[in-house]
Design a protein around this motif. Structure first.
Motif, PDB file in Angstrom:
ATOM      1  N   ALA A 417       0.831  -1.203   0.000  1.00 36.42           N
ATOM      2  CA  ALA A 417       0.000   0.000   0.000  1.00 36.42           C
ATOM      3  C   ALA A 417       0.868   1.257   0.000  1.00 36.42           C
ATOM      4  O   ALA A 417       1.991   1.266   0.524  1.00 36.42           O
ATOM      5  CB  ALA A 417      -0.914   0.004   1.216  1.00 36.42           C
ATOM      6  N   ALA A 418       0.321   2.317  -0.575  1.00 36.55           N
ATOM      7  CA  ALA A 418       1.024   3.596  -0.604  1.00 36.55           C
ATOM      8  C   ALA A 418       0.694   4.457   0.602  1.00 36.55           C
ATOM      9  O   ALA A 418       1.386   5.435   0.879  1.00 36.55           O
ATOM     10  CB  ALA A 418       0.660   4.345  -1.881  1.00 36.55           C
ATOM     11  N   LEU A 419      -0.389   4.100   1.319  1.00 34.52           N
ATOM     12  CA  LEU A 419      -0.852   4.922   2.434  1.00 34.52           C
ATOM     13  C   LEU A 419      -1.341   4.025   3.563  1.00 34.52           C
ATOM     14  O   LEU A 419      -2.126   3.103   3.337  1.00 34.52           O
ATOM     15  CB  LEU A 419      -2.002   5.833   1.968  1.00 34.52           C
ATOM     16  N   LEU A 420      -0.853   4.288   4.778  1.00 35.86           N
ATOM     17  CA  LEU A 420      -1.346   3.603   5.969  1.00 35.86           C
ATOM     18  C   LEU A 420      -2.352   4.504   6.665  1.00 35.86           C
ATOM     19  O   LEU A 420      -2.076   5.673   6.923  1.00 35.86           O
ATOM     20  CB  LEU A 420      -0.212   3.271   6.936  1.00 35.86           C
ATOM     21  N   VAL A 421      -3.515   3.946   6.984  1.00 31.80           N
ATOM     22  CA  VAL A 421      -4.575   4.715   7.633  1.00 31.80           C
ATOM     23  C   VAL A 421      -4.944   4.054   8.950  1.00 31.80           C
ATOM     24  O   VAL A 421      -5.112   2.826   9.015  1.00 31.80           O
ATOM     25  CB  VAL A 421      -5.816   4.818   6.727  1.00 31.80           C
ATOM     26  N   THR A 422      -5.065   4.850  10.004  1.00 32.91           N
ATOM     27  CA  THR A 422      -5.503   4.336  11.291  1.00 32.91           C
ATOM     28  C   THR A 422      -6.243   5.441  12.030  1.00 32.91           C
ATOM     29  O   THR A 422      -6.471   6.517  11.483  1.00 32.91           O
ATOM     30  CB  THR A 422      -4.317   3.803  12.120  1.00 32.91           C
ATOM     31  N   ALA A 423      -6.624   5.191  13.306  1.00 31.19           N
ATOM     32  CA  ALA A 423      -7.507   6.126  14.006  1.00 31.19           C
ATOM     33  C   ALA A 423      -7.050   6.431  15.421  1.00 31.19           C
ATOM     34  O   ALA A 423      -7.868   6.669  16.292  1.00 31.19           O
ATOM     35  CB  ALA A 423      -8.919   5.540  14.041  1.00 31.19           C
ATOM     36  N   ASN A 424      -5.722   6.450  15.631  1.00 26.58           N
ATOM     37  CA  ASN A 424      -5.236   6.734  16.980  1.00 26.58           C
ATOM     38  C   ASN A 424      -3.855   7.373  16.900  1.00 26.58           C
ATOM     39  O   ASN A 424      -2.990   6.880  16.169  1.00 26.58           O
ATOM     40  CB  ASN A 424      -5.155   5.445  17.809  1.00 26.58           C
ATOM     41  N   PRO A 425      -3.629   8.476  17.623  1.00 23.50           N
ATOM     42  CA  PRO A 425      -2.333   9.143  17.520  1.00 23.50           C
ATOM     43  C   PRO A 425      -1.168   8.279  17.976  1.00 23.50           C
ATOM     44  O   PRO A 425      -0.076   8.328  17.398  1.00 23.50           O
ATOM     45  CB  PRO A 425      -2.498  10.382  18.407  1.00 23.50           C
ATOM     46  N   GLY A 426      -1.373   7.472  19.015  1.00 20.10           N
ATOM     47  CA  GLY A 426      -0.307   6.600  19.497  1.00 20.10           C
ATOM     48  C   GLY A 426       0.136   5.608  18.437  1.00 20.10           C
ATOM     49  O   GLY A 426       1.337   5.354  18.258  1.00 20.10           O
ATOM     50  N   CYS A 427      -0.824   5.033  17.726  1.00 17.88           N
ATOM     51  CA  CYS A 427      -0.499   4.084  16.652  1.00 17.88           C
ATOM     52  C   CYS A 427       0.291   4.780  15.550  1.00 17.88           C
ATOM     53  O   CYS A 427       1.262   4.228  15.018  1.00 17.88           O
ATOM     54  CB  CYS A 427      -1.771   3.477  16.058  1.00 17.88           C
ATOM     55  N   LEU A 428      -0.128   5.993  15.184  1.00 28.49           N
ATOM     56  CA  LEU A 428       0.561   6.726  14.127  1.00 28.49           C
ATOM     57  C   LEU A 428       2.018   6.978  14.508  1.00 28.49           C
ATOM     58  O   LEU A 428       2.928   6.812  13.681  1.00 28.49           O
ATOM     59  CB  LEU A 428      -0.147   8.057  13.854  1.00 28.49           C
ATOM     60  N   MET A 429       2.273   7.361  15.756  1.00 23.82           N
ATOM     61  CA  MET A 429       3.647   7.617  16.190  1.00 23.82           C
ATOM     62  C   MET A 429       4.464   6.337  16.237  1.00 23.82           C
ATOM     63  O   MET A 429       5.609   6.293  15.783  1.00 23.82           O
ATOM     64  CB  MET A 429       3.644   8.307  17.554  1.00 23.82           C
ATOM     65  N   THR A 440      10.949   1.920   5.026  1.00 28.64           N
ATOM     66  CA  THR A 440       9.758   1.808   4.185  1.00 28.64           C
ATOM     67  C   THR A 440       9.142   3.187   3.960  1.00 28.64           C
ATOM     68  O   THR A 440       8.845   3.902   4.916  1.00 28.64           O
ATOM     69  CB  THR A 440       8.708   0.878   4.830  1.00 28.64           C
ATOM     70  N   ARG A 441       8.952   3.555   2.701  1.00 32.81           N
ATOM     71  CA  ARG A 441       8.343   4.845   2.372  1.00 32.81           C
ATOM     72  C   ARG A 441       6.854   4.635   2.128  1.00 32.81           C
ATOM     73  O   ARG A 441       6.453   3.958   1.174  1.00 32.81           O
ATOM     74  CB  ARG A 441       9.002   5.460   1.137  1.00 32.81           C
ATOM     75  N   ILE A 442       6.055   5.201   3.011  1.00 32.97           N
ATOM     76  CA  ILE A 442       4.598   5.071   2.916  1.00 32.97           C
ATOM     77  C   ILE A 442       3.969   6.276   3.601  1.00 32.97           C
ATOM     78  O   ILE A 442       4.491   6.762   4.623  1.00 32.97           O
ATOM     79  CB  ILE A 442       4.122   3.738   3.556  1.00 32.97           C
ATOM     80  N   GLY A 443       2.887   6.786   3.059  1.00 36.64           N
ATOM     81  CA  GLY A 443       2.189   7.894   3.688  1.00 36.64           C
ATOM     82  C   GLY A 443       1.418   7.431   4.913  1.00 36.64           C
ATOM     83  O   GLY A 443       1.037   6.264   5.019  1.00 36.64           O
ATOM     84  N   LEU A 444       1.196   8.337   5.848  1.00 36.80           N
ATOM     85  CA  LEU A 444       0.465   8.027   7.080  1.00 36.80           C
ATOM     86  C   LEU A 444      -0.659   9.035   7.260  1.00 36.80           C
ATOM     87  O   LEU A 444      -0.432  10.241   7.136  1.00 36.80           O
ATOM     88  CB  LEU A 444       1.397   8.092   8.293  1.00 36.80           C
ATOM     89  N   ALA A 445      -1.849   8.544   7.556  1.00 33.43           N
ATOM     90  CA  ALA A 445      -2.979   9.459   7.724  1.00 33.43           C
ATOM     91  C   ALA A 445      -4.032   8.854   8.645  1.00 33.43           C
ATOM     92  O   ALA A 445      -4.154   7.634   8.766  1.00 33.43           O
ATOM     93  CB  ALA A 445      -3.605   9.792   6.370  1.00 33.43           C
ATOM     94  N   HIS A 446      -4.783   9.727   9.283  1.00 33.06           N
ATOM     95  CA  HIS A 446      -5.963   9.332  10.049  1.00 33.06           C
ATOM     96  C   HIS A 446      -7.112   9.103   9.062  1.00 33.06           C
ATOM     97  O   HIS A 446      -7.174   9.747   8.009  1.00 33.06           O
ATOM     98  CB  HIS A 446      -6.309  10.447  11.037  1.00 33.06           C
ATOM     99  N   GLY A 457     -11.534  17.447  -2.548  1.00 29.58           N
ATOM    100  CA  GLY A 457     -10.918  17.267  -3.853  1.00 29.58           C
ATOM    101  C   GLY A 457      -9.421  17.510  -3.865  1.00 29.58           C
ATOM    102  O   GLY A 457      -8.857  17.940  -4.879  1.00 29.58           O
ATOM    103  N   LEU A 458      -8.748  17.200  -2.743  1.00 29.03           N
ATOM    104  CA  LEU A 458      -7.309  17.398  -2.646  1.00 29.03           C
ATOM    105  C   LEU A 458      -6.554  16.216  -3.254  1.00 29.03           C
ATOM    106  O   LEU A 458      -7.059  15.092  -3.268  1.00 29.03           O
ATOM    107  CB  LEU A 458      -6.889  17.561  -1.178  1.00 29.03           C
ATOM    108  N   PRO A 459      -5.313  16.426  -3.716  1.00 23.40           N
ATOM    109  CA  PRO A 459      -4.524  15.315  -4.254  1.00 23.40           C
ATOM    110  C   PRO A 459      -4.029  14.379  -3.163  1.00 23.40           C
ATOM    111  O   PRO A 459      -3.935  14.770  -1.990  1.00 23.40           O
ATOM    112  CB  PRO A 459      -3.347  16.014  -4.941  1.00 23.40           C
ATOM    113  N   VAL A 460      -3.702  13.162  -3.560  1.00 22.05           N
ATOM    114  CA  VAL A 460      -3.263  12.147  -2.599  1.00 22.05           C
ATOM    115  C   VAL A 460      -1.998  12.577  -1.865  1.00 22.05           C
ATOM    116  O   VAL A 460      -1.846  12.268  -0.671  1.00 22.05           O
ATOM    117  CB  VAL A 460      -3.005  10.801  -3.346  1.00 22.05           C
ATOM    118  N   ASP A 461      -1.104  13.286  -2.503  1.00 24.03           N
ATOM    119  CA  ASP A 461       0.162  13.620  -1.879  1.00 24.03           C
ATOM    120  C   ASP A 461       0.041  14.621  -0.732  1.00 24.03           C
ATOM    121  O   ASP A 461       1.022  14.953  -0.071  1.00 24.03           O
ATOM    122  CB  ASP A 461       1.193  14.101  -2.907  1.00 24.03           C
TER     123      ASP A 461
END
Length: 467
Positions: A417-429, A440-446, A457-461
């Motif tokens: 995957a190009a983007l990891l998505v989760t729902a907790n700040p601790g997990c993101l850190m 590993t180069r991957i984007g991180l987002a809530h 309508g924003l771009p993925v980057d």
């Protein structure tokens, strides 16, 4: 502290009724009187303990048993130690070590066919530990520092300036490459490595009006770490809720919800934070309290139990807890009206433990993500195994937390995957740190940031930093 160098085997190292129970079992007749592990003020329930039939279904889902293969570092082993404590065994250092080693991820609750409420048992036990166990000076100092900082927004905000200057100086890479801090102060090194790259803080108004027809009036918990280290998540949450027809009220008086205190047995502190949170949102007059941090939402839904013995707040806490919803849970129930624009991206979704296991919210974030045109959803192998964050566990137990984080990072990378998505700040850190370590180069987002980008309508980057 428990170290990650424990022997690993595929079979239990000891029978759950032996091992540490030998040193923490009932006191023989004729020996000097010792203080039992637990007092009479809400100890772990003997009735709930008896629900455990030692079937072993919890073992493969327990992070510490997976790491070490030791019976007393499994849920059923810890339940046996609780039983020994109820029978009069003293609270030994060894007993506390096994309780402290538990991440509180609640994967065992999901896995248990007998419905054992391990979450209630470990929380009650931790209150007893904090009440009766004398920790080492170093451990006491570290815990005191953590709880003097993280639950207080103004103190975290004061930390932002020095932390941003440190990050801009280029020193973090030098410190990490040298390994000096890891050798001298591993817990401080863990905190340094977990700190996210700070983004610009977006100040939110007290009220964000609904776009179009108003469908609900909701309050938004901004959180402590979420609000100061991930302010973009709160801004995205307010925008998405407004786009879906909600008036969003953001009470200025709100502070820490008490989740960290609850999960670490700090009863009086947790109760104080809970009362203040109830006061703040009652005054706001909202129908629903929306939360975008899994650990916070889990604890807020338990306010009725936390304040059950408080004559003034017991009924208010019960009513309040009934209004608490995770943002994905709320949006899924509300139904979408805002137009989603395409995001051509492959997403790996990580179930935060206190969202999936503690709150049982799994399908809702996935269904919301699938509403985004062009988005492809990937499942992560060993999804039920905790990433090793667990509130402050990764700071207090840096070595095993790193093992769990690296394991999670490898599984995430395997999805492509190009983007990891989760729902907790601790997990993101936690996951961010592990992904960076393995290159590993991957984007991180809530989750809410993905929805916000799609609606706007924003771009993925624009979604999350790359690691």
């Amino acid at each position: 502290m428990v170290e990650s160098t424990r022997a690993r085997s595929d079979e239990p190292q000891s029978d759950p009724r032996k091992a540490d129970a030998l040193s923490a079992g009932p006191v023989p007749v004729g020996t000097p009187t010792v203080r039992p592990a637990f007092d009479d003020e809400r100890p772990p329930s003997a009735e709930l303990i008896s629900d455990c039939v030692h079937c072993g279904f919890c073992l493969p889902t327990c992070p510490t048993y997976t790491l070490w293969g030791e019976e007393m570092d499994s849920p059923r082993g810890r339940i046996d130690l609780m039983k020994a404590g109820l029978q009069g065994a003293p609270m030994s250092d060894t007993m506390v070590q096994h309780f402290d080693a538990c991440l509180g991820c609640m994967a065992c609750v999901t896995a248990c066919p007998s419905g054992v409420q391990y979450d209630k048992l470990i929380e009650a036990t931790r209150v007893q530990v904090e009440r009766h166990h004398t920790r080492s000076p170093g451990d006491r100092a570290m815990r005191a520092a953590i709880f003097a900082l993280f639950p207080y927004k103004k103190r975290l905000r004061a930390l932002r300036g020095p932390l941003r200057a440190y990050q801009a100086s280029g020193l973090p890479s030098v410190v990490r490459k040298s390994g000096l801090l890891d050798r001298l102060a591993p817990k401080l090194a863990a905190m340094e490595g977990l700190a996210p790259v700070l983004e610009k803080r977006e100040k939110l108004p007290e009220r964000v009006p609904a776009t179009g027809t108003r469908r609900a009036v909701v309050g938004l918990l901004t959180g402590c770490v979420q609000g100061e280290f991930f302010p973009g998540v709160n801004a995205a949450t307010a925008r998405v809720l407004a786009a879906e027809g909600c008036d969003v009220i953001i009470p200025r008086r709100q502070g820490c919800c008490g989740a960290l205190s609850v999960h670490n047995g700090r009863q009086e502190e947790a109760e104080s934070f809970a009362r203040a949170t109830i006061d703040a949102f009652e005054a706001a007059g909202v129908d629903t309290v929306v939360v975008n941090a899994a650990g916070c939402g889990s604890s807020m839904k338990e306010y009725a139990e936390i304040l059950a013995d408080d004559a003034e707040y017991a009924e208010r806490a019960k009513a309040f807890a009934g209004k608490v919803r995770d943002v994905s849970e709320f949006l899924a129930d509300l139904g979408s009206v805002a137009v989603r624009h395409p995001l051509e991206v492959t997403v790996a979704y990580h179930d935060a433990c206190h969202l999936g296991h503690a709150q049982g919210i799994r399908s809702q974030p996935r269904s919301l993500l699938k509403e985004v045109p062009g988005l492809q959803l990937k499942e992560i192998p060993e999804a039920d195994i905790c990433c090793g964050s667990a509130g402050i566990w990764n700071v207090l137990n840096p070595e095993p937390a790193r093992e769990l984080g690296d394991r999670k990072a490898r599984n995430i990378a395997s999805t492509g995957a190009a983007l990891l998505v989760t729902a907790n700040p601790g997990c993101l850190m936690q996951v961010s740190s592990s992904l960076e370590r393995q290159g590993t180069r991957i984007g991180l987002a809530h989750t809410i940031e993905v929805l916000d980008a799609s609606i706007r309508g924003l771009p993925v980057d624009t979604l999350g930093p790359q690691h």
